[in-house]
Design an enzyme around this catalytic site. Structure first.
Site, short mmCIF file in Angstrom:
data_model
loop_
_atom_site.label_atom_id
_atom_site.label_comp_id
_atom_site.label_asym_id
_atom_site.label_seq_id
_atom_site.Cartn_x
_atom_site.Cartn_y
_atom_site.Cartn_z
N PHE B 245 0.75 -1.18 0.12
CA PHE B 245 0.01 -0.06 0.01
C PHE B 245 0.87 1.34 0.02
O PHE B 245 0.32 2.27 0.53
CB PHE B 245 -0.87 -0.08 1.21
CG PHE B 245 -1.62 -1.32 1.38
CD1 PHE B 245 -2.57 -1.66 0.20
CD2 PHE B 245 -1.45 -2.24 2.46
CE1 PHE B 245 -3.20 -3.03 0.51
CE2 PHE B 245 -1.96 -3.11 2.64
CZ PHE B 245 -3.03 -3.88 1.62
N ASN B 638 -9.93 -7.39 -15.84
CA ASN B 638 -10.42 -8.59 -15.26
C ASN B 638 -11.34 -8.20 -14.01
O ASN B 638 -11.13 -7.38 -13.35
CB ASN B 638 -9.22 -9.39 -14.30
CG ASN B 638 -9.83 -10.66 -13.71
OD1 ASN B 638 -10.68 -10.85 -13.08
ND2 ASN B 638 -8.90 -11.70 -13.75
N LYS B 640 -13.12 -9.71 -12.08
CA LYS B 640 -12.95 -10.27 -10.62
C LYS B 640 -12.06 -9.51 -9.80
O LYS B 640 -12.23 -8.97 -8.83
CB LYS B 640 -12.84 -11.48 -10.62
CG LYS B 640 -12.83 -12.18 -9.50
CD LYS B 640 -12.73 -13.91 -9.34
CE LYS B 640 -13.92 -14.60 -10.22
NZ LYS B 640 -13.71 -16.08 -10.09
N THR B 641 -10.74 -9.28 -10.57
CA THR B 641 -9.71 -8.71 -9.62
C THR B 641 -9.76 -7.15 -9.51
O THR B 641 -9.52 -6.61 -8.67
CB THR B 641 -8.19 -9.15 -10.28
OG1 THR B 641 -8.35 -8.78 -11.56
CG2 THR B 641 -7.92 -10.71 -10.23
N VAL B 709 -6.87 1.07 -11.14
CA VAL B 709 -8.01 1.11 -10.33
C VAL B 709 -7.67 0.76 -9.06
O VAL B 709 -8.26 0.51 -8.05
CB VAL B 709 -9.17 0.23 -10.57
CG1 VAL B 709 -9.89 0.54 -12.08
CG2 VAL B 709 -8.71 -1.13 -10.97
N GLY B 710 -6.29 0.91 -8.55
CA GLY B 710 -5.85 0.22 -7.35
C GLY B 710 -6.12 1.48 -6.12
O GLY B 710 -6.13 0.80 -5.10
N GLU B 711 -6.21 2.34 -6.40
CA GLU B 711 -6.35 3.64 -5.36
C GLU B 711 -7.89 4.30 -5.28
O GLU B 711 -8.26 4.64 -4.15
CB GLU B 711 -5.35 4.45 -5.56
CG GLU B 711 -3.88 4.08 -5.26
CD GLU B 711 -2.66 4.82 -5.77
OE1 GLU B 711 -2.73 5.20 -6.98
OE2 GLU B 711 -1.99 5.11 -4.89
#
Lengths: 175, 744
Positions: B245, B638, B640-641, B709-711
């Site tokens: 993170f 993806n 799902k992820t 899209v991680g944050e």
């Protein structure tokens, strides 16, 4: 492993004691520093690194294993306390047919993990929940899995994964 | 649960695409079996174990340092301090700022928890026991700890990102409505579950480091400079990382110490941080004090935005945290001023923590807009729609993609926003006050150059790799999908590998920038392989593909054929066999999109967050039973992820909103709650219904149309929760975390 043991002996450590551990159906005769936790014995002496250390203080659940079928925090358990007890780790968790445990497959299907570090502990807790009959509702799973932190935040998927297996009949399910 | 817009962005292929599908993680079986090897799992022959000794004061000098007892303790091999450790240079400048200063430089203490000695012994128990025998006394000075301390050295505009548009002072003066206030956010600690670990080993003058890092390429460059060896002599390995993170974006002093001890001892050294050390050694999200004014017309059109943020940084270190700057790009507003200020404090160095800067700045901005909407008796959703930025507010260019309006509309529909009674304290269910709150998010675009290498083997399988990391984001899986679709090889026959600095250089897993950069490089490498395979058969009379270019063929099922003529083709295995090739390999690369060249502003992700809170009317206990996140993430690789990224970020946002606060003792600078028992993070029972919608089209600035899209999952949750708490209770909380004592 043998080398690590000989190093410990070479270090001339006084408080060392013989310990016989039964892990995943196998017997191991070890000489361990009396301060060694079950967690460190599993990881460092037996090479079973699937069990994880997240806090070493009993607050995160990553080190959850089964001792005589009950969940224990292996970081708060001395290895010497486990003589004569049957210890099961993630490496020893299997379905009755020897294949992956239904929870392991369900966790993958539901994407119930991200980094994967807390996952062995989550699965060991979930397996105990199934045995304890505490996986019959989402609320139960949320409550009784709350000792296992997941910092990636996969909680809703963990609940779905556990409930799926519970609904299919638990550990004996062929999912 | 989710809808994914799809279009053919993969070139010509004739098998069902796997991009966009919710394929299970390719590393799932290993992770669920406990067979994934994290840095802390590494055990090398002859390995020694290290333990840190840390300062117990925040400022001053070491007066006495007694190591004899530790050195004489059983099993101890060395005790390194500033007195006996070789002097090392600082690491280089990186894309995220300066490297941390080298450890054990001198006798000065700059923060509580500073590493002052490293004890190395044969076993972890011996090292930990001996570390407790090191005796230290200090000449202490009064530490500078608070953002309100006038002694703190002040740095204005430290990142050169301060924004000025129009005349905000005059616009505020003449505005029909305005909200002005101070919002504060506390220190938060990244606290990945995986304790950061380093295992370092030297073989002659070559260094291998297994490390909890998000950025092996930078690790290699840094360690090469610090230890004065060629980059080719350093290898950094991180195939699995137990979360980070942001904490894994730097080569921290403890990493250097482990490598240094390994060089001195000529044996492998393993150092695993304790949970308490995770609070002082690998960064944290810095606290902020934010003064913000938003002003509008009587109908809610923004006329001025004035955002000023102060945050802390360590005495001699660096951190990128422009909290106010991102507000300048969130809305169409003609008059804007943002000012970011950093103060030097005697604290452990802050660093990026999921959605750095944006996570704090958005809380103030979206809270202020909620207050503005309330003062105007305007629906907060309507206020956002009225101020939608149809063009990039900074450069006036059209966005490469922007479905923020659709996020608002689809999210509101899914959430049932229309059921909201605008009056605070008007919705109740038994003993619980019910509140609905929302927030918008415009996440900044970020990209760095990236490389990848692709190989098709003689058996028709593929091997694709880059020195990236998968910190739980799904990189292994989504890059397998991109490789499979580009090569036309089933995903089960594609191996994507990462986490090794010997592989082609990759930027960090961070800034929501890796997926776009890496997917483009992977695609480029895979297309390069296709080109080379066609080169093999260019003059091959036996091949139906002779003379073809990549535009003439369709791939699928491990073979190529002429477009529209499936019978006229052959498998990669056949081509390689006939030409005596064991493998065909090509390198690929990507470079960041250029706004001027594109004539567009490359866009990050957009999102709208809708939150229901329930507040016990008597006790003030706050719950979040329901969150809807509508996200424009461009092409989702993806389903799902990506959904997991959003719900994971949302859980982090709930932590920021309700639980997380690193408490530093005002007198000593000691972190008072450095355990999971005291530093609260969300547990399973705190999280219930998480709904994620993906809306929008593939982005036009990247070949695959992706946006990171991680944050974005985290951003906006804190404001939406605080806004919902106001709606439920009538009480405004401008200070995170929102806790029940603020409601009583």
């Amino acid at each position: 492993m043998a080398e690590a043991l000989s190093q410990r002996r070479a270090a001339g450590f006084a408080p060392e004691a013989p310990v016989e551990l039964h892990v995943n159906g196998r017997r191991h005769r070890l000489h361990l520093d009396a301060r060694v936790t079950l967690l460190d014995a599993l990881r460092d002496s037996l090479g079973l690194t699937g069990t994880k250390k997240g806090c070493d203080q009993g607050t995160c659940g990553a080190c959850t294993v089964h001792a005589d079928g009950r969940r224990v925090l292996s970081c708060l358990t001395l290895a010497a306390q486990c003589e004569g007890r049957e210890v099961t780790t993630i490496e020893g968790l299997t379905a009755p047919d020897g294949g992956p445990h239904p929870l392991q497959e369900s966790f993958v299907r539901h994407d119930a993990f991200q980094c994967g570090y807390c996952t062995p502990g989550q699965i060991m807790s979930a397996a105990a929940l199934l045995e304890e009959g505490r996986a019959d509702s989402d609320e139960d799973v949320r409550e009784f899995m709350s000792g296992n932190l997941c910092r990636c935040g996969a909680y809703t998927n963990i609940v779905a994964a556990v409930r799926d297996v519970a609904a299919a009949g638990g550990a004996d399910a062929s999912v | 649960m989710s809808t994914v817009e799809s279009r053919d962005v993969r070139g010509s292929r004739d098998a069902a695409p796997v991009i966009g599908t919710g394929m299970d993680r390719v590393d799932g079986a290993r992770k669920t079996a406990g067979a994934a090897g994290y840095p802390s799992d590494v055990q090398l022959p002859g390995q020694t174990h290290a333990a840190l000794v840390q300062s117990t004061v925040a400022a001053g000098r070491i007066r006495t340092l007694e190591t004899a007892a530790a050195e004489a303790s059983p099993g101890v091999l060395t005790v390194m301090t500033h007195r006996n450790a070789p002097r090392l240079p600082d690491g280089p400048m990186t894309a995220l700022g300066a490297s941390p200063p080298a450890p054990l430089r001198d006798d000065r203490i700059l923060h509580h928890g500073q590493h002052i000695a490293l004890v190395v012994a044969e076993t972890p128990e011996q090292a930990a026991a001996a570390a407790r025998l090191v005796r230290v006394t200090y000449d202490t000075s009064d530490p500078v700890l608070g953002l309100d301390d006038p002694r703190a050295e002040r740095m204005d505009n430290p990142w050169g990102m301060d924004a000025d548009r129009g005349d905000p002072a005059e616009a505020v003066r003449t505005a029909e409505a305005k909200v002005s206030g101070t919002w504060t956010t506390p220190d938060n600690t990244n606290n990945p579950l995986g304790l950061f670990a380093t295992v370092a080993v030297w073989e002659r003058d070559a260094l291998t480091v297994h490390d909890s890092t998000q950025w092996p390429t930078m690790g290699r460059v840094t360690l090469a400079k610090v230890f004065d060896v060629p980059e080719s002599a350093v290898r950094v390995l991180a195939p699995y990382v137990g979360g980070a993170f942001g904490a894994g974006l730097r080569v921290w002093p403890h990493v250097i110490l482990a490598a240094l001890a390994a060089r001195v001892l000529r044996r492998p050294v393993k150092l695993v941080l304790t949970r308490a050390q995770m609070f002082t050694s690998v960064g944290h999200r810095p606290s902020t004090v934010q003064h913000l004014t938003v002003a509008s017309t009587g109908t809610g059109e923004l006329v001025a935005l004035d955002h000023r943020c102060t945050s802390g940084v360590a005495m001699e270190d660096d951190d990128f945290e422009p909290c106010a700057a991102t507000s300048a790009l969130a809305y169409a507003c003609p008059n804007v001023i943002t000012r970011d200020v950093q103060l030097r404090l005697n604290i452990p160095d802050p660093t990026s923590m999921r959605a750095p800067a944006v996570g704090q700045g958005n809380f103030a901005l979206e809270s202020a807009l909620d207050e503005l909407a309330h003062s105007l008796s305007t629906d907060p959703l309507e206020l956002r729609l009225r101020n939608y930025a149809a063009e990039h507010p900074g450069n006036g260019l059209p966005w490469s993609s922007n479905a923020l309006r659709e996020c608002y509309e689809a999210g509101a529909e899914r959430f049932g926003w229309s059921r909201r009674d605008p009056e605070p304290r008007s919705m109740r269910d038994g003993d619980e006050l019910v509140g609905y709150g929302m927030a918008g998010v415009s996440y900044p675009w970020y990209a760095q150059p990236c490389k990848a290498r692709a190989t098709v083997n003689s058996d028709g399988s593929a091997f694709v790799r880059s020195a990236a990391t998968d910190i739980g984001t799904g990189t292994y899986t989504v890059m397998t999908q991109v490789s499979a679709d580009t090569l036309g090889i089933p995903p089960g026959r594609v191996r994507f590998d990462l986490g090794d600095s010997d592989m082609p250089q990759s930027p960090q897993a961070g800034g929501s920038g890796l997926t776009g950069a890496l997917a483009t490089a992977v695609r480029d490498a895979c297309r390069g392989v296709l080109g080379r395979i066609l080169d093999l058969v260019r003059d091959d009379s036996e091949s139906p593909l002779r003379g073809c270019t990549i535009g003439d063929v369709t791939v699928g099922g491990g073979r190529m054929h002429l477009r529209g003529r499936p019978a006229e083709g052959e498998s990669y295995a056949d081509i390689l066999a006939r030409h005596g090739q064991v493998e065909v390999t090509a390198d690929g690369a990507s470079t960041p999109a250029d706004a001027a060249e594109l004539g567009m502003a490359p866009a990050g992700a957009f999102g709208a967050k809708f939150v229901e809170v329930r507040v016990d009317a008597d006790l003030g206990v706050i719950r979040v039973p329901r969150v809807v996140s509508a996200i424009d993430g461009g092409q989702i690789l993806n389903e799902k992820t990506a959904r997991s990224q959003i719900i994971g970020g949302t859980v982090g946002g709930i932590g920021q909103a309700l639980f997380e606060e690193t408490v530093t003792d005002a007198g000593t600078g000691r972190i008072a709650n450095a355990t999971f028992g005291d530093y609260l993070v969300p547990v399973n029972a705190d999280v219930t219904q998480m709904d994620v919608l993906f809306v929008g089209d593939p982005d036009r600035a990247t070949p695959l149309g992706t946006k990171g899209v991680g944050e974005i999952g985290l951003v906006g949750i804190a404001a939406a929760v605080a806004n919902a708490v106001h709606h439920a209770t009538g009480t405004r909380v401008r200070s995170l975390p929102v806790t029940l004592d603020q409601l009583l």
